[in-house]
Design an enzyme around this catalytic site. Structure first.
Site, PDB file in Angstrom:
ATOM      1  N   SER A 142     -14.193  13.552   3.234  1.00 51.04           N
ATOM      2  CA  SER A 142     -13.859  12.349   3.641  1.00 51.04           C
ATOM      3  C   SER A 142     -15.128  11.790   4.707  1.00 51.04           C
ATOM      4  O   SER A 142     -15.819  12.812   5.040  1.00 51.04           O
ATOM      5  CB  SER A 142     -12.737  12.541   4.518  1.00 51.04           C
ATOM      6  N   TYR A 155      -7.084  17.206  10.584  1.00 53.05           N
ATOM      7  CA  TYR A 155      -7.829  16.561   9.309  1.00 53.05           C
ATOM      8  C   TYR A 155      -9.368  16.564   9.485  1.00 53.05           C
ATOM      9  O   TYR A 155     -10.025  16.931   8.495  1.00 53.05           O
ATOM     10  CB  TYR A 155      -7.471  15.050   9.131  1.00 53.05           C
TER      11      TYR A 155
HETATM   12  P1  NAD Z   1      -2.265  10.879  -1.840  1.00 48.74           P
HETATM   13  O1  NAD Z   1      -1.184  11.145  -0.985  1.00 48.74           O
HETATM   14  O2  NAD Z   1      -2.114   9.455  -2.648  1.00 48.74           O
HETATM   15  O3  NAD Z   1      -2.345  11.874  -2.638  1.00 48.74           O
HETATM   16  C1  NAD Z   1      -2.232  13.370  -2.550  1.00 48.74           C
HETATM   17  C2  NAD Z   1      -2.073  14.203  -3.608  1.00 48.74           C
HETATM   18  O4  NAD Z   1      -1.804  15.793  -3.273  1.00 48.74           O
HETATM   19  C3  NAD Z   1      -0.612  13.946  -4.169  1.00 48.74           C
HETATM   20  O5  NAD Z   1      -0.877  14.115  -5.660  1.00 48.74           O
HETATM   21  C4  NAD Z   1       0.291  14.926  -3.516  1.00 48.74           C
HETATM   22  O6  NAD Z   1       1.403  15.150  -4.221  1.00 48.74           O
HETATM   23  C5  NAD Z   1      -0.573  16.073  -3.292  1.00 48.74           C
HETATM   24  N1  NAD Z   1      -0.238  17.123  -2.536  1.00 48.74           N
HETATM   25  C6  NAD Z   1       0.208  16.832  -1.186  1.00 48.74           C
HETATM   26  N2  NAD Z   1       0.562  18.174  -0.887  1.00 48.74           N
HETATM   27  C7  NAD Z   1       0.391  19.093  -1.739  1.00 48.74           C
HETATM   28  C8  NAD Z   1       0.497  20.368  -1.896  1.00 48.74           C
HETATM   29  N3  NAD Z   1       1.033  21.227  -0.621  1.00 48.74           N
HETATM   30  N4  NAD Z   1       0.387  20.940  -2.948  1.00 48.74           N
HETATM   31  C9  NAD Z   1      -0.183  20.348  -4.063  1.00 48.74           C
HETATM   32  N5  NAD Z   1      -0.204  18.872  -3.857  1.00 48.74           N
HETATM   33  C10 NAD Z   1      -0.050  18.405  -3.028  1.00 48.74           C
HETATM   34  O7  NAD Z   1      -3.640  11.084  -1.164  1.00 48.74           O
HETATM   35  P2  NAD Z   1      -5.151  10.344  -1.272  1.00 48.74           P
HETATM   36  O8  NAD Z   1      -5.456   9.338  -0.536  1.00 48.74           O
HETATM   37  O9  NAD Z   1      -5.329  10.062  -2.699  1.00 48.74           O
HETATM   38  O10 NAD Z   1      -5.960  11.709  -0.987  1.00 48.74           O
HETATM   39  C11 NAD Z   1      -6.621  12.571  -1.913  1.00 48.74           C
HETATM   40  C12 NAD Z   1      -7.783  13.556  -1.037  1.00 48.74           C
HETATM   41  O11 NAD Z   1      -8.646  12.306  -0.717  1.00 48.74           O
HETATM   42  C13 NAD Z   1      -7.267  13.918   0.238  1.00 48.74           C
HETATM   43  O12 NAD Z   1      -7.963  15.073   0.134  1.00 48.74           O
HETATM   44  C14 NAD Z   1      -7.812  12.949   1.239  1.00 48.74           C
HETATM   45  O13 NAD Z   1      -8.001  13.797   2.569  1.00 48.74           O
HETATM   46  C15 NAD Z   1      -8.763  12.183   0.680  1.00 48.74           C
HETATM   47  N6  NAD Z   1      -9.308  11.233   1.118  1.00 48.74           N
HETATM   48  C16 NAD Z   1      -8.591  10.107   1.110  1.00 48.74           C
HETATM   49  C17 NAD Z   1      -9.120   8.901   1.674  1.00 48.74           C
HETATM   50  C18 NAD Z   1      -8.163   7.760   1.892  1.00 48.74           C
HETATM   51  O14 NAD Z   1      -8.438   6.737   2.647  1.00 48.74           O
HETATM   52  N7  NAD Z   1      -7.067   7.705   0.891  1.00 48.74           N
HETATM   53  C19 NAD Z   1     -10.118   8.659   2.439  1.00 48.74           C
HETATM   54  C20 NAD Z   1     -10.897  10.113   2.361  1.00 48.74           C
HETATM   55  C21 NAD Z   1     -10.686  11.009   1.962  1.00 48.74           C
END
Ligand code: NAD
Length: 260
Positions: A142, A155
């Site tokens: 991130s 985080y």
């Molecule tokens: P999201 O909530 O849409 O998806 C998260 C996924 O992880 C889902 O499929 C959920 O079911 C799964 N998950 C959650 N807990 C779990 C567990 N204990 N075991 C297995 N699966 C689990 O989130 P996202 O925004 O797509 O985030 C995905 C990654 O990207 C994360 O690592 C997040 O930190 C990173 N990220 C997101 C953003 C953003 O703005 N959305 C920015 C930077 C980084």
């Protein structure tokens, strides 16, 4: 381009993980998808990905907090697909709170899912990647792997940790044909971000539009969300022959956020 390769994408039932799974499948990679959600919807997703891209797709319900579940997910990839070539450590959760009120359980879950799960998946697939002489590990970090924001202590700690882990494993695998990189998105409009909007509206007495413009995209100079398709395209590049010398890189895709 990736026909015959097998990819595990953790946390791929929604958001960025789903976008990356989709992008890799579109290049011909077979998939292990993973994550939480309604079982009927996950099965519909699994069959759609398989038929649309003409690849094998299996689902693992592994909880990334549980090392035994993670081992079962890797074993599933071995038994159903014949092994793993591409590992995408993407599963992640967020919790926003001042450190003195931060629930201990939330801290432990965030460190387990956003950081420690990548240690377990990596240690379990490295022996076969070494044997094959080709592999790709992509860690979803991130902008918070490079800069901090208040109230996101767990985080930001986990994301800085995954950046260090990425560099370390890149060095360990540098001579055996496996690259290891971290992608650092800025804000992407996924369920993880959507969930933060109502609380922030309440906490700051703002409208949804104000929260998006003045809070979420405040530090993102492009003033637009990064898209899952853009992140998927970077993942595909990292798996392509052109990405072979890119390893140990902490790759910003944040609309200029961390440049400030
Ligand atoms: P999201 O909530 O849409 O998806 C998260 C996924 O992880 C889902 O499929 C959920 O079911 C799964 N998950 C959650 N807990 C779990 C567990 N204990 N075991 C297995 N699966 C689990 O989130 P996202 O925004 O797509 O985030 C995905 C990654 O990207 C994360 O690592 C997040 O930190 C990173 N990220 C997101 C953003 C953003 O703005 N959305 C920015 C930077 C980084």
């Amino acid at each position: 381009m990736l026909t015959g390769r097998n990819a595990i994408v953790t946390g791929s039932t929604s958001g960025i993980g789903l976008g990356m799974a989709e992008a890799l499948a579109a290049q011909g990679a077979n998939l292990v998808i993973n994550g939480f959600g309604d079982s009927g919807e996950i099965e519909a997703l699994r069959t759609r990905l398989a038929s649309q891209h003409d690849v094998k797709v299996v689902f693992s319900p592994a909880d990334m907090r549980k090392p035994d579940d993670i081992a079962a997910m890797i074993a599933l990839a071995d038994s159903e697909l014949g092994g793993v070539d591409i590992l995408v450590n993407n599963a992640g959760i967020q919790h926003v709170s001042p450190v003195e009120d931060f629930p201990v359980e939330k801290w432990n879950d965030i460190i387990a899912i956003n950081l420690t799960s990548a240690f377990h998946t990596t240690r379990l697939v490295v022996p076969q990647l070494k044997q094959k002489g080709w592999g790709r590990i992509i860690n979803l970090a991130s902008a918070h792997a490079l800069v901090a924001s208040p109230f996101k202590s767990a985080y930001v700690a986990a994301k800085h940790g995954i950046a260090g882990f990425t560099k370390t494993i890149a060095l360990e695998l540098a001579e055996v044909g496996t690259t290891v990189n971290a992608i650092c998105p800025g804000y992407v409009q996924t369920p993880l971000v959507e969930k933060q909007i109502p609380d922030t509206m309440k906490a700051r007495n703002m409208t949804r539009e104000q929260v998006i413009r003045d809070v979420l995209l405040h530090a993102q100079p492009t003033k637009r969300f990064v898209t899952v398709e853009e992140i998927g395209a970077l993942a595909v590049f990292l798996c392509s022959p052109g990405g072979a010398s890119m390893t140990g890189a902490i790759l910003q895709m944040d609309g200029g956020w961390a440049a400030q």
